[in-house]
Design an enzyme around this catalytic site. Structure first.
Site, PDB file in Angstrom:
ATOM      1  N   CYS A 159       0.829  -1.207   0.000  1.00  0.00           N
ATOM      2  CA  CYS A 159       0.000   0.000   0.000  1.00  0.00           C
ATOM      3  C   CYS A 159       0.862   1.256   0.000  1.00  0.00           C
ATOM      4  O   CYS A 159       0.450   2.295  -0.526  1.00  0.00           O
ATOM      5  CB  CYS A 159      -0.940  -0.004   1.206  1.00  0.00           C
ATOM      6  SG  CYS A 159      -0.104  -0.210   2.794  1.00  0.00           S
ATOM      7  N   HIS A 448      -1.474   1.084   7.494  1.00  0.00           N
ATOM      8  CA  HIS A 448      -1.925   1.063   6.099  1.00  0.00           C
ATOM      9  C   HIS A 448      -1.824   2.472   5.521  1.00  0.00           C
ATOM     10  O   HIS A 448      -2.082   3.470   6.202  1.00  0.00           O
ATOM     11  CB  HIS A 448      -3.373   0.576   6.044  1.00  0.00           C
ATOM     12  CG  HIS A 448      -3.926   0.445   4.662  1.00  0.00           C
ATOM     13  ND1 HIS A 448      -3.401  -0.418   3.723  1.00  0.00           N
ATOM     14  CD2 HIS A 448      -4.965   1.080   4.045  1.00  0.00           C
ATOM     15  CE1 HIS A 448      -4.093  -0.321   2.592  1.00  0.00           C
ATOM     16  NE2 HIS A 448      -5.032   0.583   2.766  1.00  0.00           N
TER      17      HIS A 448
END
Length: 521
Positions: A159, A448
Site C-alpha cells: 500500500c 496502512h
C-alpha cells in the site's frame, strides 16, 4: 519473489477456471465460497485445479488443500494477489505465456460483470422509486457516463507504493511526460540504443524503472479497468533496491525518495547501480523540473559573528511538528491547533545547533557555538512536504499522531522565501493541494497507507483497488503524512516547451550538471 513453481502449477489453471455462473434470473454469481466450510471470507483459488478455499486466517482450507494435493500456487479471488505455499511467499512473476495475467483478467472481468449487474439493478430500483416522485433521469445519465479510475492491487503490504503512485499519477504534467515518452534509451554496453520492455529477467544494471513507471502511469490514465497490478514495477524495485525486497510494510516517503532519485538518474542517460544518495552528472529531467527547488542555508558563528551560506537543491522537504503542539491538551481558543504554516515556520526559523553539531568556523579555526537558518531560494513547481510523524524513543520508533491543519487552496510561501520582494508576482508563491498520502495505524512497521488526490476537479480516495469519490471535508480532516502542492502560477507554454526539450534530450548525450539531494530536512 519470483516463484519457480508457476510453470507446473498454472498449466491447467486457465482451463480449471470456473465459468461465469448465473441464477435463473440471469444475475451473475461471483461470490466465492470455500469448498470446505462455505465461508466467503478470504477466498483463494488453486491455480492447478480451480478449487476455492479459505485463507489461513479464516479456517485454513487453502493450506490444507496444498498439504493434501501438493498444489502450491493459489490466487486471491478478491485482490488478485498470488501466493505460493511451497515458497511461503507472495509471487510477483508470471509464466512466459502470461498465464497468471490471463487468470487475473478473467477474474477481473467476472468481478466487473457483477459490479455492472449491481449498478443496473440499483438503476432500475431508482427508476422504479422515481415513478412516484419523478424519475431522476439527469442523475442516472451522469452516473453512467462517468469514467472509471483504476485502483492498484496490493501485492502484499504494498500500500505504501500504491499511495505514492496514485499521487504522482494525478500530477498532470509529470504523468503526461511519461505517458508521451517515446522510448527509454539504455546507453550501457550491449543495451545501448535499445528499448527495454521485458525487464523481469534482466541483470541489475539493465532494468529500467522509467519504463515500468511509464507503463504503470499509462495504465492508470487509460482507465477502463477496476484495478491494475504493478507487479512488474515492484519486481524492478526489488532488483534495484534490495531494502524493498519482501512483503513487510515500508515507509511511503522513503519509497518516494528512492523512486524519484532513480527516475532522475535514468532519465539523465546514466544507469545507476549504487546508492541513491550518490551524486552523478547529467542534464535536468522532468523530476527536477517538477519537484526541484533550492534552499539557502546560513550558519552563524556567534563568537566572531561570521556568516556562512550554502545553496542546496531538494526534491522534497521534511517538516517537524513543533514540540508545543505534541501535547494532547488543547486550549479553548484553538491556539494549540497545529497548522502546516507552523511546521514551515519552524523549518525556516533560526535553530541553535547542539554542541555535537557546532560549525567549524574558518575564521576562528575551530568549532564554535553556532546557529542555522533555512530559506527557500527557488520554489519548485510541485512542493512535496513530508511531515515527520515517526520518531525514535530509545529502541522504539513511535508515531506522532498529531493533526496538522492544511489548506486545500492558497498556501502562500512568501513568508519563507529569501527576498520575497523579488518574486515576479504575488501568485508565483501560491500553491494549491493536489494529493495527500496518509498513514493509518500506530507504528512505522505496520498500519496502512491511503491517498487522496484531485482528479478533474473531484477528490478521490485511493485505497489500493478501491477508488471512491469523497468530499473536500474528508480530505481536510485527515492526518497528512505527505502533501503534494502545485504552484498556481505556472506558464503552460513554458512548461510544454521544457517538457518537450527534456524528451528530446533523452536522445542526446548528457552534459554535466549537479544532481539534487532528494530531501531537505
Amino acid at each position: 519473489m519470483e516463484c519457480p513453481h508457476l510453470v507446473n502449477s498454472v498449466k491447467q489453471g486457465v482451463a480449471a477456471l470456473p465459468v461465469t455462473r448465473k441464477t435463473n434470473n440471469g444475475e451473475i454469481l461471483t461470490t466465492w465460497v470455500c469448498a470446505g466450510c462455505r465461508s466467503s471470507k478470504s477466498p483463494w483459488m488453486c491455480l492447478s485445479c480451480g478449487i476455492i478455499a479459505c485463507g489461513r486466517y479464516v479456517n485454513g482450507h487453502a493450506k490444507k488443500h496444498y498439504e493434501e494435493c501438493q498444489h502450491s500456487v493459489c490466487i486471491n479471488c478478491e485482490n488478485l494477489s498470488v501466493f505460493c505455499y511451497e515458497c511461503d511467499e507472495f509471487v510477483v512473476n508470471d509464466t512466459k505465456a502470461g498465464a497468471v495475467q490471463q487468470i487475473r483478467q478473467i477474474l477481473q472481468d467476472i468481478a466487473s460483470a457483477q459490479l455492472d449487474n449491481k449498478r443496473l439493478k440499483n438503476s432500475k430500483d431508482h427508476v422504479s422509486d422515481g415513478d412516484e416522485e419523478g424519475p431522476p433521469k439527469k442523475k442516472l445519465a451522469t452516473n453512467n457516463t462517468k469514467p472509471s479510475i483504476p485502483g492498484l492491487r496490493n501485492l502484499g503490504n504494498t500500500c505504501f507504493m500504491n499511495a505514492v503512485l496514485q499521487s504522482l499519477s494525478n500530477i498532470h504534467q509529470f504523468c503526461c511526460y511519461f505517458k508521451d515518452l517515446p522510448a527509454v534509451e539504455l546507453r550501457n554496453g550491449k543495451s545501448a540504443g535499445k528499448r527495454i520492455y521485458n525487464t523481469r529477467n534482466l541483470k541489475h544494471d539493465d532494468v529500467s524503472l522509467v519504463e515500468e513507471v511509464r507503463k504503470t502511469l499509462c495504465a492508470l490514465w487509460q482507465g477502463g479497468q477496476s484495478a491494475i497490478s504493478p507487479d512488474s514495477l515492484f519486481s524492478v524495485m526489488w532488483k534495484i533496491f534490495p531494502r524493498f525486497r519482501g512483503y513487510q510494510q515500508q515507509d511511503a516517503h522513503e519509497f518516494m525518495r528512492y523512486l524519484l532519485d532513480r527516475l532522475h538518474t535514468e532519465l539523465q542517460g546514466t544507469l545507476w547501480p549504487g546508492n541513491p544518495r550518490r551524486q552523478t552528472n547529467g542534464t535536468s529531467t522532468i523530476v527536477t523540473f517538477m519537484f526541484g527547488g533550492l534552499l539557502l542555508s546560513q550558519v552563524h558563528c556567534v563568537v566572531c559573528e561570521s556568516f556562512y551560506k550554502k545553496i542546496d537543491p531538494f526534491l522534497d522537504v521534511s517538516l517537524d511538528i513543533p514540540q508545543r503542539f505534541r501535547s494532547r491538551s488543547k486550549s479553548k481558543d484553538g491556539s494549540r491547533l497545529c497548522r502546516i504554516q507552523d511546521c514551515l515556520q519552524s523549518f525556516t526559523e533560526v535553530e541553535e545547533l547542539a554542541e555535537s553539531e557546532h560549525y567549524m568556523c574558518t575564521n576562528c579555526q575551530k568549532r564554535q557555538p553556532s546557529t542555522k537558518k533555512f530559506w527557500f531560494r527557488k520554489l519548485p513547481n510541485v512542493l512535496c512536504m513530508h511531515i515527520k510523524r515517526f520518531q525514535w524513543t530509545g529502541f522504539l520508533r513511535s508515531k506522532i499522531d498529531v493533526f496538522v491543519q492544511f489548506p486545500l487552496r492558497g498556501l502562500d510561501l512568501r513568508p519563507y522565501i529569501l527576498k520575497p520582494e523579488e518574486s515576479p508576482d504575488s501568485e508565483s508563491t501560491i500553491y494549491d493541494l493536489k494529493a495527500v498520502v496518509i498513514h493509518q495505524g500506530s507504528g512505522a512497521g505496520c498500519g496502512h497507507y491511503v491517498a487522496f488526490a484531485k482528479n478533474d476537479g473531484q477528490w478521490f480516495c485511493f485505497n489500493d483497488t478501491s477508488v471512491s469519490p469523497v468530499q473536500e471535508a474528508a480530505v481536510t480532516r485527515c492526518k497528512a503524512y505527505i502533501l503534494y502542492y502545485i504552484r498556481r502560477k505556472a506558464t503552460q507554454d513554458d512548461c510544454f516547451q521544457l517538457v518537450t526539450s527534456l524528451q528530446e534530450e533523452l536522445l542526446t548525450e548528457p552534459s554535466a550538471s549537479p544532481s539534487p539531494s532528494s530531501t531537505a530536512s
